[in-house]
Design an enzyme around this catalytic site. Structure first.
Site, PDB file in Angstrom:
ATOM      1  N   ASP A  93      10.972   1.182  -0.453  1.00 48.54           N
ATOM      2  CA  ASP A  93      12.003   1.415  -1.256  1.00 48.54           C
ATOM      3  C   ASP A  93      12.674   2.646  -1.034  1.00 48.54           C
ATOM      4  O   ASP A  93      12.111   3.649  -0.325  1.00 48.54           O
ATOM      5  CB  ASP A  93      11.670   1.194  -2.859  1.00 48.54           C
ATOM      6  CG  ASP A  93      10.560   2.226  -3.303  1.00 48.54           C
ATOM      7  OD1 ASP A  93       9.455   1.897  -3.731  1.00 48.54           O
ATOM      8  OD2 ASP A  93      10.835   3.435  -2.960  1.00 48.54           O
ATOM      9  N   HIS A 108       6.035   2.104   6.741  1.00 48.59           N
ATOM     10  CA  HIS A 108       6.089   0.716   6.542  1.00 48.59           C
ATOM     11  C   HIS A 108       7.716   0.278   6.748  1.00 48.59           C
ATOM     12  O   HIS A 108       7.890  -0.824   6.330  1.00 48.59           O
ATOM     13  CB  HIS A 108       5.320   0.045   5.625  1.00 48.59           C
ATOM     14  CG  HIS A 108       3.893   0.310   5.698  1.00 48.59           C
ATOM     15  ND1 HIS A 108       2.880   0.070   4.662  1.00 48.59           N
ATOM     16  CD2 HIS A 108       3.142   0.621   6.834  1.00 48.59           C
ATOM     17  CE1 HIS A 108       1.720   0.389   5.060  1.00 48.59           C
ATOM     18  NE2 HIS A 108       1.827   0.617   6.235  1.00 48.59           N
ATOM     19  N   LEU A 202      -3.503   4.976 -11.251  1.00 52.28           N
ATOM     20  CA  LEU A 202      -3.724   4.430 -12.436  1.00 52.28           C
ATOM     21  C   LEU A 202      -5.356   4.354 -12.943  1.00 52.28           C
ATOM     22  O   LEU A 202      -5.807   4.569 -13.999  1.00 52.28           O
ATOM     23  CB  LEU A 202      -3.013   3.142 -12.505  1.00 52.28           C
ATOM     24  CG  LEU A 202      -3.116   2.486 -14.051  1.00 52.28           C
ATOM     25  CD1 LEU A 202      -2.325   3.031 -14.856  1.00 52.28           C
ATOM     26  CD2 LEU A 202      -2.550   1.046 -13.977  1.00 52.28           C
TER      27      LEU A 202
HETATM   28  C1  BV8 Z   1      -1.552  -1.987  12.253  1.00 53.56           C
HETATM   29  C2  BV8 Z   1       5.488  -3.492   4.327  1.00 53.56           C
HETATM   30  C3  BV8 Z   1      -1.943  -1.543  14.598  1.00 53.56           C
HETATM   31  C4  BV8 Z   1       5.796  -5.239   4.203  1.00 53.56           C
HETATM   32  C5  BV8 Z   1       2.965  -3.450   4.425  1.00 53.56           C
HETATM   33  C6  BV8 Z   1      -8.168  -1.273  10.675  1.00 53.56           C
HETATM   34  C7  BV8 Z   1      -7.475  -0.425  11.431  1.00 53.56           C
HETATM   35  C8  BV8 Z   1      -5.848  -0.526  11.710  1.00 53.56           C
HETATM   36  C9  BV8 Z   1      -5.527  -1.829  11.496  1.00 53.56           C
HETATM   37  C10 BV8 Z   1      -6.271  -2.752  10.524  1.00 53.56           C
HETATM   38  C11 BV8 Z   1      -7.682  -2.591  10.167  1.00 53.56           C
HETATM   39  N1  BV8 Z   1      -7.983  -3.433   9.512  1.00 53.56           N
HETATM   40  C12 BV8 Z   1      -7.089  -4.453   9.276  1.00 53.56           C
HETATM   41  C13 BV8 Z   1      -5.875  -3.834  10.197  1.00 53.56           C
HETATM   42  C14 BV8 Z   1      -4.602  -4.770  10.022  1.00 53.56           C
HETATM   43  C15 BV8 Z   1      -3.679  -4.498   8.798  1.00 53.56           C
HETATM   44  C16 BV8 Z   1      -4.530  -4.329   7.454  1.00 53.56           C
HETATM   45  O1  BV8 Z   1      -4.899  -2.932   7.123  1.00 53.56           O
HETATM   46  N2  BV8 Z   1      -4.895  -5.451   6.811  1.00 53.56           N
HETATM   47  C17 BV8 Z   1      -5.599  -5.091   5.537  1.00 53.56           C
HETATM   48  C18 BV8 Z   1      -5.056  -6.272   4.638  1.00 53.56           C
HETATM   49  C19 BV8 Z   1      -7.081  -5.355   5.749  1.00 53.56           C
HETATM   50  N3  BV8 Z   1      -2.963  -3.386   8.965  1.00 53.56           N
HETATM   51  C20 BV8 Z   1      -1.800  -3.727   9.768  1.00 53.56           C
HETATM   52  O2  BV8 Z   1      -1.409  -4.599  10.287  1.00 53.56           O
HETATM   53  C21 BV8 Z   1      -0.822  -2.398  10.094  1.00 53.56           C
HETATM   54  N4  BV8 Z   1      -0.589  -2.401  11.445  1.00 53.56           N
HETATM   55  O3  BV8 Z   1      -2.855  -1.841  11.983  1.00 53.56           O
HETATM   56  O4  BV8 Z   1      -1.041  -1.899  13.665  1.00 53.56           O
HETATM   57  C22 BV8 Z   1      -2.466  -0.082  14.600  1.00 53.56           C
HETATM   58  C23 BV8 Z   1      -3.532   0.247  14.111  1.00 53.56           C
HETATM   59  C24 BV8 Z   1      -3.527   1.678  14.081  1.00 53.56           C
HETATM   60  C25 BV8 Z   1      -2.702   2.652  14.446  1.00 53.56           C
HETATM   61  C26 BV8 Z   1      -1.528   2.023  14.770  1.00 53.56           C
HETATM   62  C27 BV8 Z   1      -1.309   0.772  14.817  1.00 53.56           C
HETATM   63  C28 BV8 Z   1       0.378  -2.769   9.003  1.00 53.56           C
HETATM   64  C29 BV8 Z   1       0.427  -2.768   7.653  1.00 53.56           C
HETATM   65  C30 BV8 Z   1       1.595  -2.900   6.933  1.00 53.56           C
HETATM   66  C31 BV8 Z   1       2.017  -4.024   6.568  1.00 53.56           C
HETATM   67  N5  BV8 Z   1       3.127  -3.703   5.795  1.00 53.56           N
HETATM   68  N6  BV8 Z   1       4.045  -3.570   3.506  1.00 53.56           N
HETATM   69  C32 BV8 Z   1       6.295  -5.344   2.679  1.00 53.56           C
HETATM   70  O5  BV8 Z   1       6.317  -4.276   1.757  1.00 53.56           O
HETATM   71  O6  BV8 Z   1       6.663  -6.445   2.367  1.00 53.56           O
HETATM   72  S1  BV8 Z   1       1.428  -3.427   3.488  1.00 53.56           S
HETATM   73  C33 BV8 Z   1       1.685  -3.539   1.791  1.00 53.56           C
HETATM   74  O7  BV8 Z   1       0.430  -2.900   1.114  1.00 53.56           O
HETATM   75  C34 BV8 Z   1       2.646  -2.415   1.278  1.00 53.56           C
HETATM   76  O8  BV8 Z   1       3.614  -1.631   2.042  1.00 53.56           O
HETATM   77  C35 BV8 Z   1       1.654  -1.231   1.005  1.00 53.56           C
HETATM   78  O9  BV8 Z   1       2.066  -0.165   2.010  1.00 53.56           O
HETATM   79  C36 BV8 Z   1       0.261  -1.774   1.496  1.00 53.56           C
HETATM   80  C37 BV8 Z   1      -0.543  -1.002   0.506  1.00 53.56           C
HETATM   81  O10 BV8 Z   1      -0.420  -1.402  -0.921  1.00 53.56           O
HETATM   82  P1  BV8 Z   1      -0.252  -0.439  -2.067  1.00 53.56           P
HETATM   83  O11 BV8 Z   1       0.874   0.513  -1.859  1.00 53.56           O
HETATM   84  O12 BV8 Z   1      -1.663   0.457  -2.122  1.00 53.56           O
HETATM   85  O13 BV8 Z   1      -0.022  -1.419  -3.244  1.00 53.56           O
HETATM   86  P2  BV8 Z   1      -1.239  -2.165  -4.050  1.00 53.56           P
HETATM   87  O14 BV8 Z   1      -0.707  -3.020  -4.720  1.00 53.56           O
HETATM   88  O15 BV8 Z   1      -2.570  -2.501  -3.087  1.00 53.56           O
HETATM   89  O16 BV8 Z   1      -2.163  -1.156  -4.947  1.00 53.56           O
HETATM   90  C38 BV8 Z   1      -1.382  -0.228  -5.865  1.00 53.56           C
HETATM   91  C39 BV8 Z   1      -2.157   0.698  -6.389  1.00 53.56           C
HETATM   92  O17 BV8 Z   1      -1.035   1.398  -7.720  1.00 53.56           O
HETATM   93  C40 BV8 Z   1      -3.511   0.306  -7.154  1.00 53.56           C
HETATM   94  O18 BV8 Z   1      -4.405   1.155  -6.876  1.00 53.56           O
HETATM   95  C41 BV8 Z   1      -2.915   0.227  -8.607  1.00 53.56           C
HETATM   96  O19 BV8 Z   1      -4.184   0.757  -9.493  1.00 53.56           O
HETATM   97  C42 BV8 Z   1      -2.118   1.457  -8.807  1.00 53.56           C
HETATM   98  N7  BV8 Z   1      -1.044   1.463  -9.914  1.00 53.56           N
HETATM   99  C43 BV8 Z   1      -0.576   0.403 -10.455  1.00 53.56           C
HETATM  100  N8  BV8 Z   1       0.431   0.875 -11.235  1.00 53.56           N
HETATM  101  C44 BV8 Z   1       0.377   2.152 -11.441  1.00 53.56           C
HETATM  102  C45 BV8 Z   1      -0.563   2.557 -10.195  1.00 53.56           C
HETATM  103  N9  BV8 Z   1      -0.818   3.971 -10.035  1.00 53.56           N
HETATM  104  C46 BV8 Z   1      -0.046   4.812 -10.949  1.00 53.56           C
HETATM  105  N10 BV8 Z   1       0.526   4.544 -11.882  1.00 53.56           N
HETATM  106  C47 BV8 Z   1       1.106   3.148 -11.999  1.00 53.56           C
HETATM  107  N11 BV8 Z   1       1.848   2.838 -12.975  1.00 53.56           N
END
Ligand code: BV8
Length: 233
Positions: A93, A108, A202
């Site tokens: 955003d 991202h 949170l």
């Molecule tokens: C990649 C865009 C190679 C799309 C997103 C190990 C090393 C490297 C890679 C990997 C690895 N293991 C696995 C991988 C692959 C993968 C990965 O991580 N998979 C996960 C599921 C295991 N990663 C990838 O594919 C990445 N690319 O690795 O390429 C590489 C490697 C190294 C170096 C270079 C290249 C690409 C990942 C990007 C994917 N795209 N978003 C879209 O938005 O539709 S990811 C998506 O989830 C979001 O963009 C965000 O970035 C991400 C994480 O989510 P959060 O922001 O943390 O949100 P979430 O809901 O999870 O948590 C919210 C938090 O807020 C909670 O803790 C909650 O308690 C809190 N909260 C809630 N309300 C409040 C609050 N806090 C405060 N106040 C509130 N009111």
């Protein structure tokens, strides 16, 4: 003081934009492997476009919240003291920018930009996207996609990010569950280089034990309180 701030969906939650992994988060209603991967876009482009069109329209009616405004104040306040804020967001955003943050790295990508897979052109985009949309640059259709990093794609600006991370005095992670890499690995990179770490969320994230300090509560309250403390200490 030079601060590196990583933000996630939690910083935009109070602006009404869904998080991903909370109770009714996006990934509990939609399958990321069917909507946020290059393969999904090849096999179901219409479904992927519909998913991002819905989120783009939601974003256009959302407003920054107190956490975004506080981080913009922090950027100005640190600069006035000869320091810096490097703001790296996982969010797609534009709420940090709309609250006045001038330097924002979207590792991202950005929902309000489109990219043409035929010519590589990247352009601001606020309307719906679809397979029939022509690229304004090369006039070809079928190749326009959200300028967003999907799972399995290389996040953006990683060199600049690691340079800033390793040059910081403090790494603060705000509103992220610490479940997506490489962003989730930044805290251990920082710790490995003796950089102080703080989590503002949170509730304690999966990575909470890796942080020297944790401040918990809604970002709209916890972030302004933390910024106030940094700027008056
Ligand atoms: C990649 C865009 C190679 C799309 C997103 C190990 C090393 C490297 C890679 C990997 C690895 N293991 C696995 C991988 C692959 C993968 C990965 O991580 N998979 C996960 C599921 C295991 N990663 C990838 O594919 C990445 N690319 O690795 O390429 C590489 C490697 C190294 C170096 C270079 C290249 C690409 C990942 C990007 C994917 N795209 N978003 C879209 O938005 O539709 S990811 C998506 O989830 C979001 O963009 C965000 O970035 C991400 C994480 O989510 P959060 O922001 O943390 O949100 P979430 O809901 O999870 O948590 C919210 C938090 O807020 C909670 O803790 C909650 O308690 C809190 N909260 C809630 N309300 C409040 C609050 N806090 C405060 N106040 C509130 N009111």
């Amino acid at each position: 003081m030079n601060i590196f701030a990583l933000t996630g969906a939690g910083v935009s939650a109070e602006s009404g934009l869904g998080t991903f992994r909370d109770k009714d988060g996006l990934w509990t209603r939609f399958d990321p492997m069917k909507l946020a991967t290059p393969e999904a876009f090849v096999h179901n482009p219409d479904e992927v476009h519909a998913f991002y069109n819905l989120r783009r329209q939601n974003l256009l009616s959302a407003e920054p919240n107190a956490a975004h405004w506080a981080l913009a104040r922090l950027e100005t306040g640190l600069a006035e003291r000869g320091g810096s804020l490097f703001l790296c967001t996982q969010n797609i955003d534009d709420l940090h920018e709309r609250a006045g943050s001038r330097q924002v790295i979207h590792m991202h990508g950005e929902l309000l930009k489109a990219r043409c897979t035929a010519c590589g052109g990247i352009m601001p985009w606020r309307e719906d996207l679809g397979t029939e949309v022509l690229c304004p640059s090369c006039r070809r259709s079928g190749g326009m996609r959200p300028h967003v990093v999907w799972f399995g794609e290389m996040p953006l600006e990683m060199d600049a990010i690691y340079d800033a991370l390793l040059g910081a005095d403090l790494f603060v992670s705000i509103g992220t569950s610490g479940s997506v890499y490489p962003a989730a690995g930044f805290v251990s990179e920082a710790r490995g280089h003796g950089i102080r770490t703080c989590e503002i969320n949170l509730e304690p994230s999966d990575n909470a034990r890796q942080f020297d300090e944790g401040r918990y509560g809604p970002a709209g309250e916890a972030v302004p309180a933390w910024v106030e403390q940094v700027l008056t200490s």
